[in-house]
Write an enzyme that holds these catalytic residues in place. Structure first.
Site, PDB file in Angstrom:
ATOM      1  N   GLU A   1     -33.440  24.386  26.494  1.00 43.89           N
ATOM      2  CA  GLU A   1     -32.358  25.182  25.584  1.00 43.89           C
ATOM      3  C   GLU A   1     -32.094  24.308  24.596  1.00 43.89           C
ATOM      4  O   GLU A   1     -31.851  23.262  24.612  1.00 43.89           O
ATOM      5  CB  GLU A   1     -30.927  25.293  26.396  1.00 43.89           C
TER       6      GLU A   1
HETATM    7  P1  P53 Z   1     -22.702  29.427  25.254  1.00 48.06           P
HETATM    8  C1  P53 Z   1     -21.326  24.613  27.530  1.00 48.06           C
HETATM    9  C2  P53 Z   1     -22.108  23.365  27.196  1.00 48.06           C
HETATM   10  C3  P53 Z   1     -23.489  23.011  27.249  1.00 48.06           C
HETATM   11  C4  P53 Z   1     -24.006  24.062  27.841  1.00 48.06           C
HETATM   12  O1  P53 Z   1     -23.452  28.219  25.792  1.00 48.06           O
HETATM   13  C5  P53 Z   1     -23.537  25.341  28.436  1.00 48.06           C
HETATM   14  C6  P53 Z   1     -22.206  25.447  28.276  1.00 48.06           C
HETATM   15  C7  P53 Z   1     -21.384  26.627  28.594  1.00 48.06           C
HETATM   16  O2  P53 Z   1     -20.907  27.240  27.605  1.00 48.06           O
HETATM   17  O3  P53 Z   1     -24.325  26.098  28.853  1.00 48.06           O
HETATM   18  C8  P53 Z   1     -25.479  26.568  28.336  1.00 48.06           C
HETATM   19  O4  P53 Z   1     -23.218  30.656  25.793  1.00 48.06           O
HETATM   20  C9  P53 Z   1     -26.016  27.534  29.497  1.00 48.06           C
HETATM   21  C10 P53 Z   1     -26.378  28.807  28.897  1.00 48.06           C
HETATM   22  C11 P53 Z   1     -25.545  29.007  27.948  1.00 48.06           C
HETATM   23  C12 P53 Z   1     -25.777  28.020  26.618  1.00 48.06           C
HETATM   24  O5  P53 Z   1     -25.613  26.702  27.272  1.00 48.06           O
HETATM   25  O6  P53 Z   1     -21.233  29.032  25.985  1.00 48.06           O
HETATM   26  O7  P53 Z   1     -27.214  26.874  30.275  1.00 48.06           O
HETATM   27  O8  P53 Z   1     -26.173  29.699  29.763  1.00 48.06           O
HETATM   28  O9  P53 Z   1     -25.424  30.288  27.178  1.00 48.06           O
HETATM   29  C13 P53 Z   1     -24.722  28.103  25.499  1.00 48.06           C
HETATM   30  O10 P53 Z   1     -22.674  29.167  23.752  1.00 48.06           O
END
Ligand code: P53
EC number: 3.2.1.86
Length: 479
Positions: A376
């Site tokens: 990611e």
């Molecule tokens: P969103 C927080 C900090 C780092 C990763 O996040 C995180 C989160 C959760 O908010 O989650 C991952 O959608 C996760 C995904 C998520 C993505 O980061 O809050 O594995 O499911 O969507 C991005 O912007």
């Protein structure tokens, strides 16, 4: 010496999603209810995902974005065709536990759920796209939460084992890359989302979180063992929400604070990649009166079934301070961090730091010497489409380009072993942190807003064409 621009042969370029953030169809074809369904958008979301406010079913006056999400359940052929058009070598997705075991403790799986993913994997393979499957991406059947208390209960090991055996057997030959738990360290920061934990009044929350973590760690080792037994070709990875902590100043106590924060996360990977609980954690538990129930067999399992590779998400670096007076935190993130004055921020206050990715890759490599996978990375931003749904998302291209360069430096200048790169939310989807739809990461725009309005029509952004070139040139289009 001329710089090499191309990534190593076979580098796995692609994109990533999670079931609950894109599939929708929350109650179709026998699917059961999960924790990730009952987390609404809005002010209460944080208290709910952190297990401080109990919401175990849908309540009036709330909007639950995961119910329909972007309805990938009915659009997956169209969406995978778009991924294929970009040239994806891999597509990271998660299976919804409750499609396969709707309640979680059944003995027989739901055939409709299994058939859905079988078809989806075959659709990927048709285009030469390797599925990379997260077994649990924040989801836990609600029945297991109400009946057993989620991952605090040791019986979860049996239910998870059943899920894994079912997956590895049914998808043998279709799926080779597996991740056991998405962002396993999230259990400390958002325990209801991470592990189905909701706290009772007066409970020692740290004790509960670390006991649940132990169960997940043993479950992960067990999954690794079974995956290898069922198919020696299987490669199993752990998954960390990464992002190195920097000390706020050169004051030694700030360095120490940064090290302690990093250890909260590396704790999990120390166990999954090295096979043992680190001494600093045992000492911390001792000091804090935390007693973890574990058996000798658990420790053997952990020792003998470490992961094949280490995967992680990276969005931003973080800053820690040992000075109680320093409190200026960045906004909008479950990971508390001091603001870094040297970095720009996204519209959600996440600080943009491509060199931090190189630093993180090196830190993880130095610590484990296992192949890594960035599963990611990306920029959540507000997109404004024109009348054809086209978005000129140069800001997203700039973010990704700088991070890809940092990866290339880590590979060629530092010698780290990196298997691949899947950007987050390669198609717009629901935000895990906030539940918003307008926090977009995709190469593909989806017409839907925070309130659930929109045609769900897909359209290509500027970054779609840009990423296609990146993959076709194996990275060389970025100079
Ligand atoms: P969103 C927080 C900090 C780092 C990763 O996040 C995180 C989160 C959760 O908010 O989650 C991952 O959608 C996760 C995904 C998520 C993505 O980061 O809050 O594995 O499911 O969507 C991005 O912007």
């Amino acid at each position: 010496m001329t710089e090499i621009l191309q990534f190593p042969d076979g580098f796995l370029w692609g994109g990533a999603t999670a079931a609950n953030q894109c599939e929708g169809a929350y109650n179709l074809d026998g699917r059961g209810l999960a924790n990730v369904d009952v987390v609404p958008i809005g002010a209460d979301r944080e208290a709910i995902i952190t297990g401080q406010k109990k919401m175990f079913s849908f309540e009036e006056d709330y909007f639950y974005p995961a119910k329909e999400a972007i309805d990938m359940y009915h659009h997956y052929k169209e969406d995978i065709a778009l991924f294929a058009e970009m040239g994806f070598k891999t597509y990271r997705l998660s299976v919804a536990w409750t499609r396969i075991f709707p309640k979680g403790d059944e003995t027989v799986p739901n055939e409709a759920g299994l058939a859905f993913y079988e078809d989806l994997f075959k659709e990927c393979l048709k285009y030469g796209i390797q599925p990379l499957v997260t077994i649990t991406h924040f989801d836990c059947p609600m029945h297991l939460i109400e009946e057993y208390g989620g991952w605090r209960n040791r019986r979860m090991l049996d239910f998870y084992e059943k899920l894994c055996r079912t997956l590895f057997t049914r998808y043998k030959g279709l799926v080779k890359y597996w991740l056991t738990f998405n962002e396993i360290n999230m259990i400390l920061h958002a325990p209801f989302m991470g592990a189905g934990l909701c706290f009772e009044e007066g409970e020692n929350q740290e004790q509960v979180k670390y006991q649940a973590a132990h169960h997940e760690l043993v479950a992960s080792a067990m999954a690794t063992k079974i995956a290898h037994e069922i198919d020696p070709e299987n490669k199993v990875g752990c998954m960390l929400a990464a992002g190195q902590y920097y000390p706020n100043t050169a004051h030694p106590r700030d360095y120490w604070a940064a090290m302690e924060e990093d250890r909260k996360s590396y704790f999990f990977i120390d166990v999954q990649a090295r096979g043992e609980y680190p001494n600093y954690a045992k000492k911390q538990w001792e000091r804090e009166g935390i007693e973890i129930q574990m058996t000798a067999e658990d420790l053997d399992l952990l020792k003998n079934n470490t992961v094949d590779f280490v995967s992680f998400s990276y969005y931003a670096s973080r800053v820690a301070s040992g000075d109680p007076e320093v409190k200026e935190l960045t906004a909008g993130n479950v990971f508390a961090s001091i603001k870094n004055p040297y970095l720009e921020s996204s519209e959600w206050g996440w600080q943009i730091d491509p060199l931090g990715l190189r630093i993180t890759l090196n830190a993880i490599w130095d610590r484990y010497q296992k192949p890594m996978f960035i599963v990611e990375n990306g920029l959540g931003a507000i997109d404004t489409p024109d009348e054809n749904g086209y978005v000129a998302d140069d800001y997203r291209i700039a973010y990704l380009e700088s991070h890809i360069k940092a990866m290339r430096d880590a590979i060629y200048k530092d010698g780290v072993d990196l298997l691949g790169y899947t950007t987050w939310g390669s198609i717009d989807l629901v935000s895990a942190g906030t539940g918003e739809m307008n926090k977009r990461y995709g190469f593909i725009y989806v017409d839907r807003d925070n309130a659930g309005h929109g045609s769900l029509k897909r359209s290509k952004k500027k970054s779609f064409y840009w990423y296609k070139d990146v993959i076709a040139s194996n990275g060389a289009s970025i100079e």
